[in-house]
Design a protein around this motif. Sequence first.
Motif, short mmCIF file in Angstrom:
data_model
loop_
_atom_site.label_atom_id
_atom_site.label_comp_id
_atom_site.label_asym_id
_atom_site.label_seq_id
_atom_site.Cartn_x
_atom_site.Cartn_y
_atom_site.Cartn_z
N LYS A 100 12.87 3.64 10.72
CA LYS A 100 12.82 5.08 10.42
C LYS A 100 12.15 5.33 9.07
N LEU A 101 12.50 4.49 8.07
CA LEU A 101 11.88 4.67 6.76
C LEU A 101 10.37 4.48 6.84
N LYS A 102 9.94 3.52 7.63
CA LYS A 102 8.50 3.26 7.76
C LYS A 102 7.79 4.45 8.40
N ARG A 144 3.85 8.62 7.32
CA ARG A 144 3.38 10.01 7.40
C ARG A 144 3.12 10.58 6.00
N LEU A 145 4.05 10.34 5.08
CA LEU A 145 3.89 10.88 3.72
C LEU A 145 2.68 10.28 3.01
N ARG A 146 2.50 8.97 3.14
CA ARG A 146 1.39 8.33 2.45
C ARG A 146 0.05 8.80 3.01
N GLU A 147 0.00 9.03 4.31
CA GLU A 147 -1.23 9.55 4.90
C GLU A 147 -1.50 10.97 4.42
N GLN A 192 6.61 -1.80 1.58
CA GLN A 192 6.09 -1.81 2.94
C GLN A 192 7.25 -2.13 3.89
N PRO A 193 7.93 -1.12 4.41
CA PRO A 193 9.09 -1.37 5.29
C PRO A 193 8.70 -2.17 6.52
#
Length: 455
Positions: A433-435, A440-443, A424-425
């Motif tokens: 930026k990583l967060k 987006r990817l996890r959603e 969890q960034p």
Amino acid sequence: MARRNPPASSPDLIGNDPASDALRPLAERMRPRTVDEMVGQRRLLAPGSALRRAIESGRVHSMILWGPPGCGKTTLALLLAHYADAEFRAISAVLSGLPEVRVVLAEAAQRFAEGRRTVLFVDEVHRFNKAQQDAFLPHIERGTILFVGATTENPSFELNSALLSRCRVHVMEALSVDDIALALQAALDDTERGLGGQELQVSDDALRQIAGAADGDVRRGLTLLEIAAELANGESGEVTEATLVQVLADRTRRFDKGGEQFYDQISALHKSVRSSNPDAALYWLARMLDGGCDPSYLARRLTRMATEDIGLADPRAQTMALEAWDTFERLGSPEGELALAQLTIYLASAAKSNAAYVAFNAARRDVREHGTQDVPLHLRNAPTKLMKQLGYGKGYQYDHDAEGGIALDQSGFPDAMGERVYYQPVERGLEIKLKEKLDRLREARASARKRPGKA
């Protein structure tokens, strides 16, 4: 409770023997003879405190005195015996073994049978091993001895639980500059035991310089004063700046390379870095280097801070830590220490995140709790025909061929576990930026798994 006056007997205990006083160092001659003469320890020996009442009534208990050198542990043990009208015996765990301990305990038992108590003072008690510490237990329980152990180390780590359960631990504090200055002034004023008859001229500023150089150790302060007096008596009788330069030239600070102070200071350095306080971090780094800490150890700990507390918020920190470590190895001390100082400042100033540290621990926890889970078939390698027939690699989607370069509906976890989110960034540094990307990817992955036909 009525106050018990200290007995006048046993003059050798507190340094009242005029015949031998001239041969004793000043620190020994000025050893306090009453509780009122002790400096510092205001919390422990405050009027009306439990320990003070016990001492002054002569009803003392077995105890552990934990504190830094020169804070008054030996003196307090002497006063316990003095007020209780008990025999005082001292042994050092550095110099004594079980044979010497047995002799002292046997003498105490004989004394006890004759109706007289013994205060047994064990200096550096933490240096005794478990078997040696156990030797005292039955004698403490029977009351044969009043046990007083002195230690500079944390009793929780160094003393066995059986001994601790039979003793009360009293924490003694390092003396302040003001406390030591009072003791030095008392020595200057005392004409019987101190330096009062020498008519020394010592300014308040010089006295405080000596008190500061004592570094919390009143015995050390009195020793420095005695040296200064000897130099002054050979000249003008005044402790001048030139005298102080000679006396304080080789002053050192207290530092235990493997004990409580060591771990307290490395903890302070780490927490100052974590709190983004480069000034405090630099102070603790300097303290440890000044005390003789191995710089390579500090380089290793600073590298750990770069990975644990800064992590992906600023990946440059780890690279810089390794480079600073390498610079020190190449240059050595003292030049290479500047690289460690620069690293400390950078780490303390950098953005912080322990998200990777937390994520890794969470993953390891799942590994322990879920045991040996099978790798899903679609993630297995299939180098042989048999393995392909068994379904190895079946259904695997090559991410580079997928839209957007990611096969969103493809799980990477064992089937029995389902998807997990460990990392969890934080919204600091590069992890901002990583967060954004991972959110987006996890959603998108969650939406893909909800489509018809997907688990």
